[in-house]
Design a protein around this motif. Structure first.
Motif, PDB file in Angstrom:
ATOM      1  N   ILE A 369       0.658  -1.112   0.066  1.00  0.00           N
ATOM      2  CA  ILE A 369      -0.029  -0.088   0.027  1.00  0.00           C
ATOM      3  C   ILE A 369       0.902   1.102   0.027  1.00  0.00           C
ATOM      4  O   ILE A 369       0.258   2.273  -0.169  1.00  0.00           O
ATOM      5  CB  ILE A 369      -0.818  -0.011   1.317  1.00  0.00           C
ATOM      6  CG1 ILE A 369      -2.124   0.856   1.116  1.00  0.00           C
ATOM      7  CG2 ILE A 369      -0.314   0.343   2.385  1.00  0.00           C
ATOM      8  CD1 ILE A 369      -3.382   0.743   2.130  1.00  0.00           C
ATOM      9  N   TYR A 370       1.939   1.132   0.177  1.00  0.00           N
ATOM     10  CA  TYR A 370       2.967   2.206   0.376  1.00  0.00           C
ATOM     11  C   TYR A 370       4.214   2.528  -0.656  1.00  0.00           C
ATOM     12  O   TYR A 370       5.053   1.496  -0.968  1.00  0.00           O
ATOM     13  CB  TYR A 370       3.738   2.420   1.647  1.00  0.00           C
ATOM     14  CG  TYR A 370       4.309   3.551   2.163  1.00  0.00           C
ATOM     15  CD1 TYR A 370       3.775   4.508   2.744  1.00  0.00           C
ATOM     16  CD2 TYR A 370       5.786   3.789   1.692  1.00  0.00           C
ATOM     17  CE1 TYR A 370       4.263   5.594   3.141  1.00  0.00           C
ATOM     18  CE2 TYR A 370       6.427   4.903   2.050  1.00  0.00           C
ATOM     19  CZ  TYR A 370       5.695   5.871   2.811  1.00  0.00           C
ATOM     20  OH  TYR A 370       5.966   6.976   3.244  1.00  0.00           O
ATOM     21  N   GLY A 371       3.944   3.574  -1.668  1.00  0.00           N
ATOM     22  CA  GLY A 371       5.017   3.979  -2.487  1.00  0.00           C
ATOM     23  C   GLY A 371       5.894   5.039  -1.960  1.00  0.00           C
ATOM     24  O   GLY A 371       6.799   4.619  -1.284  1.00  0.00           O
ATOM     25  N   ASN A 372       5.328   6.118  -2.100  1.00  0.00           N
ATOM     26  CA  ASN A 372       5.991   7.114  -1.412  1.00  0.00           C
ATOM     27  C   ASN A 372       4.988   7.805  -0.614  1.00  0.00           C
ATOM     28  O   ASN A 372       5.461   8.741   0.442  1.00  0.00           O
ATOM     29  CB  ASN A 372       6.402   8.408  -2.374  1.00  0.00           C
ATOM     30  CG  ASN A 372       5.288   8.762  -3.079  1.00  0.00           C
ATOM     31  OD1 ASN A 372       4.120   8.316  -3.165  1.00  0.00           O
ATOM     32  ND2 ASN A 372       5.442  10.160  -3.671  1.00  0.00           N
ATOM     33  N   GLN A 373       3.848   7.193  -0.484  1.00  0.00           N
ATOM     34  CA  GLN A 373       2.625   7.583   0.439  1.00  0.00           C
ATOM     35  C   GLN A 373       1.738   6.588   0.622  1.00  0.00           C
ATOM     36  O   GLN A 373       1.607   5.644  -0.243  1.00  0.00           O
ATOM     37  CB  GLN A 373       1.961   8.948   0.143  1.00  0.00           C
ATOM     38  CG  GLN A 373       1.761   8.728  -1.038  1.00  0.00           C
ATOM     39  CD  GLN A 373       0.870  10.157  -1.659  1.00  0.00           C
ATOM     40  OE1 GLN A 373       0.937  11.192  -0.720  1.00  0.00           O
ATOM     41  NE2 GLN A 373       0.270  10.354  -2.676  1.00  0.00           N
TER      42      GLN A 373
END
Length: 411
Positions: A369-373
């Motif tokens: 669920i987390y790329g850069n946010q």
């Protein structure tokens, strides 16, 4: 069988630990400390998370963890793992063996200052497994996860030195010397990690690890943990997981099916690819879905795998980028950040997960669920890929049991 396939349910996600229990786990139950001992590497692998092809990850640097940061992280870990029977310290890179002097100092420090039961392991590309380094690892019983992608023509095409020369011959030479020096250590402590990045070469990778190839004696009986290239947030053109991984993958799937139907020994190459996934289906909870379920495959951040970056920040594991910081070596872990991560994950996931047919099998975690946010659309892409694979695994499971009902009884 009533309601087994019903879509009428009021399901919600609920983390199994209360706020107080999360805080207690962080105080007494940290299971593993992973030290990012260096960000340097002597190879330039095509699919590496730090190759510059991943949008939200760092790239290779020449930074090494100072010894005082490693010592501070270990002291914190030791003080916050009283409920853990065997403490585990992992050395991670980059290529951690570039920092062999620091690794030696860390191991000596632990043995001198902490009486508890500690074990050590590291992930390595295998090119530096020689000489005094090998003797240090053997003397301290350090477990090794060696990255090796199969035969030379496959491995060298993706795992090469900066000048383009392949690393296969050096790794094989080092492995053979290591096994000859201490066969018992080699048998107990060496695990192989091939990353599947060329689906047109997957059958030759299988044969390399599972059949009587020239170097088969190096792999016979050794655990093989196959992995795939992360399909998200990168500019890779090849090697990413898809819903149709090509004829080679399906040939191996059929080979595995025949092995299970006839009750034969399963090659270790198939363990992570098929066996572990089908075991989860075979051992599934067959009761009716309750009102609440554990949220996907997320852990309690900072408890299962506490990662310390080269500059002393704590993140929830080595697989996420530096955005999910939950503390540092000066101040320790901030429980409010951990609790906030869990609550936020559940909040944005609940609506989708409560309607999902595969929720009980889900292994997606913060990395999904987390790329850069926090990004729910990214998670939905990950979920769609997971559900397609789960569907394929269920079909495989049913097709095997139709031909041999007891095929999984020995799991």
């Amino acid at each position: 069988m009533e309601q087994y396939f019903s879509t009428l349910r009021s399901l919600r996600l609920q983390f199994p630990l209360t706020t107080q229990e999360i805080e207690k786990s962080l105080d007494y139950g940290i299971q593993q400390l992973i030290l990012g001992i260096t960000e340097a590497c002597n190879l330039r692998c095509a699919y590496c998370a730090y190759s510059g092809k991943y949008y939200f990850q760092r790239t290779h640097t020449k930074r090494f963890m100072p010894l005082h940061i490693a010592k501070s992280a270990i002291e914190y870990y030791d003080q916050h793992s009283n409920d853990v029977e065997t403490r585990c310290i992992t050395f991670y890179g980059g290529e951690p063996l570039l920092a062999i002097e620091t690794i030696q100092q860390v191991i000596d420090h632990v043995k001198k200052n902490f009486s508890q039961n500690y074990m050590f392991n590291l992930s390595t590309n295998g090119t530096l497994l020689n000489g005094e380094t090998t003797r240090l690892l053997i003397e301290n019983d350090v477990a090794l996860l060696v990255s090796l992608d199969g035969p030379a023509e496959v491995h060298n095409s993706v795992r090469a030195y900066p000048d383009g020369d392949g690393s296969f011959d050096m790794i094989i030479q080092n492995l053979r010397a290591l096994k000859e020096e201490d066969p018992n250590y080699y048998k107990r402590k060496v695990v192989f990690r091939p990353t599947i990045s060329r689906f047109d070469k997957i059958e030759s990778m299988y044969k390399f690890f599972s059949e009587n190839s020239e170097n088969h004696d190096l792999f016979e009986g050794q655990y093989v943990s196959t992995g795939f290239v992360d399909p998200f947030d990168n500019s890779m053109k090849e090697g990413v997981i898809s819903t149709d991984n090509g004829i080679g993958y399906h040939n191996l799937l059929e080979k595995y099916k025949q092995i299970k139907v006839h009750g034969l020994e399963v090659p270790l190459f198939f363990n992570e690819m098929f066996e572990v996934k089908l075991k989860k289906i075979h051992k599934r909870d067959a009761s009716l879905i309750p009102d609440s379920l554990y949220p996907n495959g997320i852990c309690c951040p900072g408890v299962r795998r506490l990662f310390c970056t080269v500059d002393g920040h704590y993140t929830i594991c080595e697989r996420v980028n530096s955005g999910l910081i939950i503390g540092d070596v000066r101040h320790g872990i901030d429980p409010t950040k951990v609790i906030s991560l869990v609550e936020h994950y559940i909040k944005i996931s609940d609506a989708d997960c409560s309607r999902c047919w595969g929720v009980r099998f889900c292994t997606n975690c913060f990395t999904a669920i987390y790329g850069n946010q926090f990004d729910i659309e990214r998670k939905r892409q990950v979920c769609n890929l997971f559900l397609k694979e789960l569907e394929n695994m269920m079909k495989l499971y049913c097709s095997i049991r139709e031909l041999n009902y007891t095929a999984f009884d020995n799991l």
